[in-house]
Write an enzyme that holds these catalytic residues in place. Sequence first.
Site, PDB file in Angstrom:
ATOM      1  N   CYS A   1     -37.779  41.991 -35.177  1.00 35.84           N
ATOM      2  CA  CYS A   1     -37.315  43.385 -35.197  1.00 35.84           C
ATOM      3  C   CYS A   1     -35.831  43.451 -34.845  1.00 35.84           C
ATOM      4  O   CYS A   1     -35.052  44.165 -35.490  1.00 35.84           O
ATOM      5  CB  CYS A   1     -38.152  44.239 -34.257  1.00 35.84           C
TER       6      CYS A   1
ATOM      7  N   SER B   1     -54.529  43.968 -36.650  1.00 33.01           N
ATOM      8  CA  SER B   1     -54.843  45.405 -36.636  1.00 33.01           C
ATOM      9  C   SER B   1     -54.218  46.096 -35.426  1.00 33.01           C
ATOM     10  O   SER B   1     -54.675  47.164 -35.011  1.00 33.01           O
ATOM     11  CB  SER B   1     -56.369  45.617 -36.629  1.00 33.01           C
TER      12      SER B   1
ATOM     13  N   PRO C   1     -49.216  43.093 -27.010  1.00 28.33           N
ATOM     14  CA  PRO C   1     -49.493  41.699 -26.619  1.00 28.33           C
ATOM     15  C   PRO C   1     -48.832  40.682 -27.534  1.00 28.33           C
ATOM     16  O   PRO C   1     -48.343  39.653 -27.071  1.00 28.33           O
ATOM     17  CB  PRO C   1     -51.024  41.615 -26.703  1.00 28.33           C
ATOM     18  N   GLY C   2     -48.792  40.969 -28.853  1.00 30.46           N
ATOM     19  CA  GLY C   2     -48.185  40.030 -29.784  1.00 30.46           C
ATOM     20  C   GLY C   2     -46.693  39.868 -29.542  1.00 30.46           C
ATOM     21  O   GLY C   2     -46.165  38.755 -29.522  1.00 30.46           O
TER      22      GLY C   2
END
Length: 313
Positions: free
Chosen positions: A129, A11, A164-165
């Site tokens: 990405c 999330s 953070p991920g």
Amino acid sequence: MAKLKCAIIGSGNIGTDLMMKVVHTARNLEMGALVGIDPDSDGLARAVRLGVPVTHEGIEGLMRMPRFSEIALVFDATSAKAHATNNTLLQAHGKKVIDLTPAALGPFTIPAVNGNANINESNVNMVTCGGQATIPIVYAVRRAVQRLVYAEIVATISSRSAGPGTRANIDEFTETTSKAIEQLGGAERGKAMIILNPADPPPIMRDTIFTLSQGGEREAIEASILDMVQAVNAYVPGYRLKQNVQFDVIGDNAPVRIPGIGLATGLKTTILLEVEGAGHYLPAYAGNLDIMTSAALVTADRWAGAVLAKEAA
């Protein structure tokens, strides 16, 4: 119109942006759940306002949800380490998994490069990405030359768009992207780097691609690159060239040394890109996240469309 239910694990920025894309732009998918581990996250709060079922108890909470059996596809926007556990549990329940982490348990998938090649795999990986932004260009060079000796990419993103991920997966980012440059892009050797730019105001995502090729004409290489930019722009509207493609000759008088290959000469091509986000949830500078969620949604939507068409036949 019939749609398949999907769930998103994570999330944070990526998961929430993906949720907004599913709600507002998906053709064949609808939200079945948003999963997090922080009950106070903005993503879960937004999901509640949209009427999307939520849980803050992670993958276990998702599997306990009363309508879990109705969910056909799950996006994993957590981390490479968490994905291994999540995938094992989801595969046991027969769920289609779209992996937005650098775990790379399933085949690499970039819509503009290998399209629907992996559409029926139980787990597909969206690379990174930087990979989604640059590997289509590496591939575009490769298809216009006889030999693509080397490709190097540098992805520069705003530090504000690296949550953070992303920060926890820097090593996996470089390793996974480097492998995909070779496996999907077609380079004999690939290298990837990421730069977190702390500038304020935050800059949009910028990508630099360097290639060394042999046996290709400049005009053909440039035309192939321009065609690829249009192909990616079709599902990532903020994807564009920053300036004209640049060429330099690496001659016998000044060869470059490439690890694993040795001294090499040829045509050096430099491509400068920028990726502006669509602003579904994140600010425009977070093009690095937007291209991941856009690519993942296109892949999932195509699969869901194929399933629905088969069911209707």
